[in-house]
Scaffold this motif. Structure first.
Motif, PDB file in Angstrom:
ATOM      1  N   THR A 104      39.963-115.512 112.802  1.00 54.71           N
ATOM      2  CA  THR A 104      39.084-115.019 113.867  1.00 54.71           C
ATOM      3  C   THR A 104      39.384-115.669 115.220  1.00 54.71           C
ATOM      4  OG1 THR A 104      37.411-114.947 112.134  1.00 54.71           O
ATOM      5  CG2 THR A 104      36.662-114.500 114.362  1.00 54.71           C
ATOM      6  N   ASN A 105      39.654-116.967 115.212  1.00 52.59           N
ATOM      7  CA  ASN A 105      39.842-117.669 116.488  1.00 52.59           C
ATOM      8  C   ASN A 105      41.221-118.317 116.627  1.00 52.59           C
ATOM      9  OD1 ASN A 105      36.864-117.556 117.388  1.00 52.59           O
ATOM     10  ND2 ASN A 105      36.749-118.459 115.349  1.00 52.59           N
ATOM     11  N   GLY A 106      41.680-118.963 115.557  1.00 53.26           N
ATOM     12  CA  GLY A 106      42.904-119.772 115.654  1.00 53.26           C
ATOM     13  C   GLY A 106      44.136-118.966 115.994  1.00 53.26           C
ATOM     14  N   THR A 107      44.399-117.914 115.232  1.00 56.31           N
ATOM     15  CA  THR A 107      45.648-117.177 115.490  1.00 56.31           C
ATOM     16  C   THR A 107      45.561-116.398 116.803  1.00 56.31           C
ATOM     17  OG1 THR A 107      44.967-115.286 114.118  1.00 56.31           O
ATOM     18  CG2 THR A 107      46.304-117.004 113.057  1.00 56.31           C
ATOM     19  N   LYS A 108      44.344-116.064 117.203  1.00 58.06           N
ATOM     20  CA  LYS A 108      44.209-115.393 118.511  1.00 58.06           C
ATOM     21  C   LYS A 108      44.575-116.356 119.636  1.00 58.06           C
ATOM     22  CE  LYS A 108      40.672-112.055 117.410  1.00 58.06           C
ATOM     23  NZ  LYS A 108      39.240-112.070 117.243  1.00 58.06           N
ATOM     24  N   ALA A 109      44.154-117.614 119.499  1.00 57.32           N
ATOM     25  CA  ALA A 109      44.494-118.617 120.534  1.00 57.32           C
ATOM     26  C   ALA A 109      46.012-118.842 120.570  1.00 57.32           C
ATOM     27  CB  ALA A 109      43.764-119.932 120.249  1.00 57.32           C
ATOM     28  N   ILE A 110      46.630-118.871 119.389  1.00 54.03           N
ATOM     29  CA  ILE A 110      48.097-119.067 119.341  1.00 54.03           C
ATOM     30  C   ILE A 110      48.793-117.877 120.007  1.00 54.03           C
ATOM     31  CG2 ILE A 110      50.102-119.226 117.791  1.00 54.03           C
ATOM     32  CD1 ILE A 110      48.132-120.677 115.799  1.00 54.03           C
ATOM     33  N   SER A 111      48.338-116.666 119.653  1.00 54.21           N
ATOM     34  CA  SER A 111      48.959-115.472 120.264  1.00 54.21           C
ATOM     35  C   SER A 111      48.797-115.494 121.779  1.00 54.21           C
ATOM     36  CB  SER A 111      48.309-114.188 119.741  1.00 54.21           C
ATOM     37  OG  SER A 111      48.455-114.120 118.366  1.00 54.21           O
ATOM     38  N   LYS A 112      47.644-115.947 122.244  1.00 54.52           N
ATOM     39  CA  LYS A 112      47.401-115.966 123.684  1.00 54.52           C
ATOM     40  C   LYS A 112      48.373-116.902 124.407  1.00 54.52           C
ATOM     41  CE  LYS A 112      43.581-115.483 126.680  1.00 54.52           C
ATOM     42  NZ  LYS A 112      42.148-115.567 126.905  1.00 54.52           N
ATOM     43  N   ALA A 113      48.749-117.993 123.719  1.00 54.25           N
ATOM     44  CA  ALA A 113      49.603-119.006 124.360  1.00 54.25           C
ATOM     45  C   ALA A 113      51.089-118.778 124.101  1.00 54.25           C
ATOM     46  CB  ALA A 113      49.189-120.384 123.859  1.00 54.25           C
ATOM     47  N   PHE A 120      52.571-125.954 120.117  1.00 58.89           N
ATOM     48  CA  PHE A 120      52.370-126.706 118.876  1.00 58.89           C
ATOM     49  C   PHE A 120      50.963-126.470 118.345  1.00 58.89           C
ATOM     50  CE2 PHE A 120      55.086-129.304 121.739  1.00 58.89           C
ATOM     51  CZ  PHE A 120      56.278-129.186 121.033  1.00 58.89           C
ATOM     52  N   VAL A 121      50.780-126.813 117.066  1.00 53.03           N
ATOM     53  CA  VAL A 121      49.456-126.676 116.439  1.00 53.03           C
ATOM     54  C   VAL A 121      49.028-128.055 115.943  1.00 53.03           C
ATOM     55  CG1 VAL A 121      48.197-125.654 114.507  1.00 53.03           C
ATOM     56  CG2 VAL A 121      49.849-124.269 115.798  1.00 53.03           C
ATOM     57  N   CYS A 122      47.786-128.419 116.260  1.00 59.90           N
ATOM     58  CA  CYS A 122      47.295-129.762 115.918  1.00 59.90           C
ATOM     59  C   CYS A 122      45.961-129.689 115.186  1.00 59.90           C
ATOM     60  CB  CYS A 122      47.131-130.554 117.219  1.00 59.90           C
ATOM     61  SG  CYS A 122      46.565-132.242 116.983  1.00 59.90           S
ATOM     62  N   SER A 123      45.777-130.637 114.268  1.00 60.64           N
ATOM     63  CA  SER A 123      44.497-130.809 113.567  1.00 60.64           C
ATOM     64  C   SER A 123      44.338-132.320 113.365  1.00 60.64           C
ATOM     65  CB  SER A 123      44.568-130.104 112.208  1.00 60.64           C
ATOM     66  OG  SER A 123      45.546-130.749 111.407  1.00 60.64           O
ATOM     67  N   PHE A 124      43.237-132.735 112.769  1.00 62.85           N
ATOM     68  CA  PHE A 124      43.130-134.170 112.456  1.00 62.85           C
ATOM     69  C   PHE A 124      44.231-134.597 111.494  1.00 62.85           C
ATOM     70  CE2 PHE A 124      38.591-133.408 113.617  1.00 62.85           C
ATOM     71  CZ  PHE A 124      38.534-134.305 114.670  1.00 62.85           C
ATOM     72  N   LEU A 125      44.716-133.649 110.685  1.00 62.77           N
ATOM     73  CA  LEU A 125      45.683-133.984 109.630  1.00 62.77           C
ATOM     74  C   LEU A 125      47.027-134.466 110.178  1.00 62.77           C
ATOM     75  CD1 LEU A 125      45.074-130.866 107.303  1.00 62.77           C
ATOM     76  CD2 LEU A 125      43.912-133.075 107.261  1.00 62.77           C
ATOM     77  N   ASN A 126      47.351-134.074 111.409  1.00 59.81           N
ATOM     78  CA  ASN A 126      48.707-134.389 111.927  1.00 59.81           C
ATOM     79  C   ASN A 126      48.693-134.853 113.378  1.00 59.81           C
ATOM     80  OD1 ASN A 126      48.080-131.867 113.083  1.00 59.81           O
ATOM     81  ND2 ASN A 126      50.221-131.237 113.108  1.00 59.81           N
ATOM     82  N   LEU A 127      47.555-135.350 113.867  1.00 59.68           N
ATOM     83  CA  LEU A 127      47.497-135.566 115.321  1.00 59.68           C
ATOM     84  C   LEU A 127      48.390-136.693 115.834  1.00 59.68           C
ATOM     85  CD1 LEU A 127      45.365-138.022 116.363  1.00 59.68           C
ATOM     86  CD2 LEU A 127      43.707-136.347 115.658  1.00 59.68           C
ATOM     87  N   ARG A 128      48.622-137.724 115.008  1.00 62.97           N
ATOM     88  CA  ARG A 128      49.488-138.807 115.506  1.00 62.97           C
ATOM     89  C   ARG A 128      50.906-138.295 115.774  1.00 62.97           C
ATOM     90  NH1 ARG A 128      48.666-143.801 112.340  1.00 62.97           N
ATOM     91  NH2 ARG A 128      46.885-143.936 113.732  1.00 62.97           N
ATOM     92  N   SER A 129      51.422-137.456 114.877  1.00 63.58           N
ATOM     93  CA  SER A 129      52.769-136.915 115.090  1.00 63.58           C
ATOM     94  C   SER A 129      52.823-136.054 116.347  1.00 63.58           C
ATOM     95  CB  SER A 129      53.188-136.040 113.912  1.00 63.58           C
ATOM     96  OG  SER A 129      53.316-136.815 112.786  1.00 63.58           O
ATOM     97  N   VAL A 130      51.765-135.266 116.546  1.00 61.21           N
ATOM     98  CA  VAL A 130      51.733-134.425 117.746  1.00 61.21           C
ATOM     99  C   VAL A 130      51.724-135.314 118.996  1.00 61.21           C
ATOM    100  CG1 VAL A 130      50.424-132.667 119.019  1.00 61.21           C
ATOM    101  CG2 VAL A 130      50.552-132.544 116.523  1.00 61.21           C
ATOM    102  N   ALA A 131      50.910-136.374 118.963  1.00 60.24           N
ATOM    103  CA  ALA A 131      50.835-137.281 120.124  1.00 60.24           C
ATOM    104  C   ALA A 131      52.212-137.890 120.416  1.00 60.24           C
ATOM    105  CB  ALA A 131      49.810-138.387 119.860  1.00 60.24           C
ATOM    106  N   LYS A 132      52.883-138.387 119.372  1.00 57.98           N
ATOM    107  CA  LYS A 132      54.201-139.008 119.579  1.00 57.98           C
ATOM    108  C   LYS A 132      55.185-138.013 120.174  1.00 57.98           C
ATOM    109  CE  LYS A 132      54.308-142.131 115.612  1.00 57.98           C
ATOM    110  NZ  LYS A 132      54.956-142.279 114.316  1.00 57.98           N
TER     111      LYS A 132
END
Ligand code: MLT
Length: 243
Positions: A104-113, A120-132
Motif C-alpha cells: 500500500t505504501n512502501g512500493t509506491k514510495a519506491i516507485s515515486k523515487a 536504497f531501502v532501509c529498516s531497523f534490520l539493516n540500518l547500520r549498513s545503510v549508514a556506512k
C-alpha cells in the motif's frame, strides 16, 4: 553532507528525486520484507505501484521464476503467492526467485523515487549498513518515510532518526535541518525500546488487530542484516555490506 527527511512521500513529486541519493523507509513492513527476501536468496524484487501492473508483470517476464507478493490493507492479495510478512519470505520459498511486489505504501514510495541516482531501502534490520554506505558515498541524502496513506508514521520517522544518528556517529559534518532535528528527537524519545514503539504506534496496532504480532517482533530487531537493497533498472537487488 546534507540529510533531509520527507515525513510522507506526498511532500515531493517524482521529478524531485532526479539525480538524488534517496533512502525509502517502511519499517512495517515493506522495507523489512524486502531486505529479508533478498538476504534469503531472492534474485530481485520488482516493486510496482498497482496490483494490476503486478499481475501483468508476473505473467511472462523474468523467465517464469516469479512470485507475486504484497498486501492490501495488511492482508495478502487474492491470487498472490505471498503476503507482506517478512516471516513468509524464507529461503526455501524465495531462493532464486524474482518477486513482483506491491504494498500500500512502501512500493509506491519506491516507485515515486525511481529517478534517483542512488535508491536504497532501509529498516531497523539493516540500518547500520545503510549508514556506512551513505557515508562512503558522501552525497546529500533524502530519506523518505513511506508513512500510511500519505500520513505521518512514527515508526518510519524513528527509524530515520536512528539512521541519522548512526551516520552522525561515523561522520561529524552533517548539516542539521528541522526535519533531521525532529527525527533525532523522536528517536531519542522512542528509539530506546523499538518493540514497545512498534507495538504502540498506529500501524503496529493495526497489524496486531490482524494477527501479525510476530511480524512486529521481527521488524523490531536492529542490525541483523548487512545487506542493502538498491534499485537498478526497475528492480531491487542486494549489495552486501561495503565496509
Ligand atoms: C505498506 O507498504 O503499506 C506496508 O508495508 C503495509 C503492511 O504492513 O503490510
Amino acid at each position: 553532507m546534507k540529510v533531509n527527511v520527507l515525513f510522507s512521500p506526498i511532500i515531493a513529486d517524482e521529478l524531485y528525486f532526479t539525480g538524488k541519493t534517496t533512502v525509502v523507509i517502511d519499517v512495517l513492513r515493506a522495507s523489512s520484507t524486502i531486505i529479508t527476501a533478498l538476504v534469503n536468496g531472492a534474485k530481485e524484487i520488482v516493486p510496482v505501484g498497482t496490483i494490476e501492473f503486478a499481475v501483468k508483470v508476473s505473467g511472462g517476464m523474468f523467465g517464469g521464476q516469479t512470485l507475486l507478493g504484497g498486501e492490501r490493507n495488511t492482508k495478502k492479495i487474492e491470487g498472490f503467492a505471498l503476503g507482506n510478512s517478512p516471516l513468509e519470505y524464507e529461503k526455501r520459498v524465495v531462493n532464486g526467485k524474482s518477486i513482483v511486489f506491491y504494498t500500500t505504501n512502501g512500493t509506491k514510495a519506491i516507485s515515486k523515487a525511481k529517478f534517483s541516482e542512488n535508491l536504497f531501502v532501509c529498516s531497523f534490520l539493516n540500518l547500520r549498513s545503510v549508514a556506512k554506505h551513505l557515508v562512503s558515498l558522501n552525497k546529500n541524502v533524502e530519506l523518505i518515510c513511506a508513512g500510511r496513506n500519505n500520513f505521518f508514521s512514527l515508526e518510519d520517522t524513528v527509524c530515520a532518526g536512528k539512521l541519522i544518528s548512526e551516520i552522525i556517529s561515523l561522520k561529524d559534518d552533517i548539516e542539521l535541518n528541522d526535519s533531521v532535528s525532529s527525527s533525532l528527537a523522536l528517536n531519542d524519545k522512542y528509539g530506546t525500546n523499538i518493540l514497545k514503539m512498534l507495538k504502540e504506534c498506529d500501524h503496529g496496532k493495526l497489524l496486531s488487530e490482524n494477527g501479525f504480532e510476530d511480524d512486529i517482533e521481527f521488524c523490531a530487531q536492529i542490525n541483523i542484516y548487512d545487506g542493502i537493497p538498491f534499485y537498478t533498472n526497475g528492480v531491487l537487488k542486494l549489495i552486501s555490506d561495503i565496509s
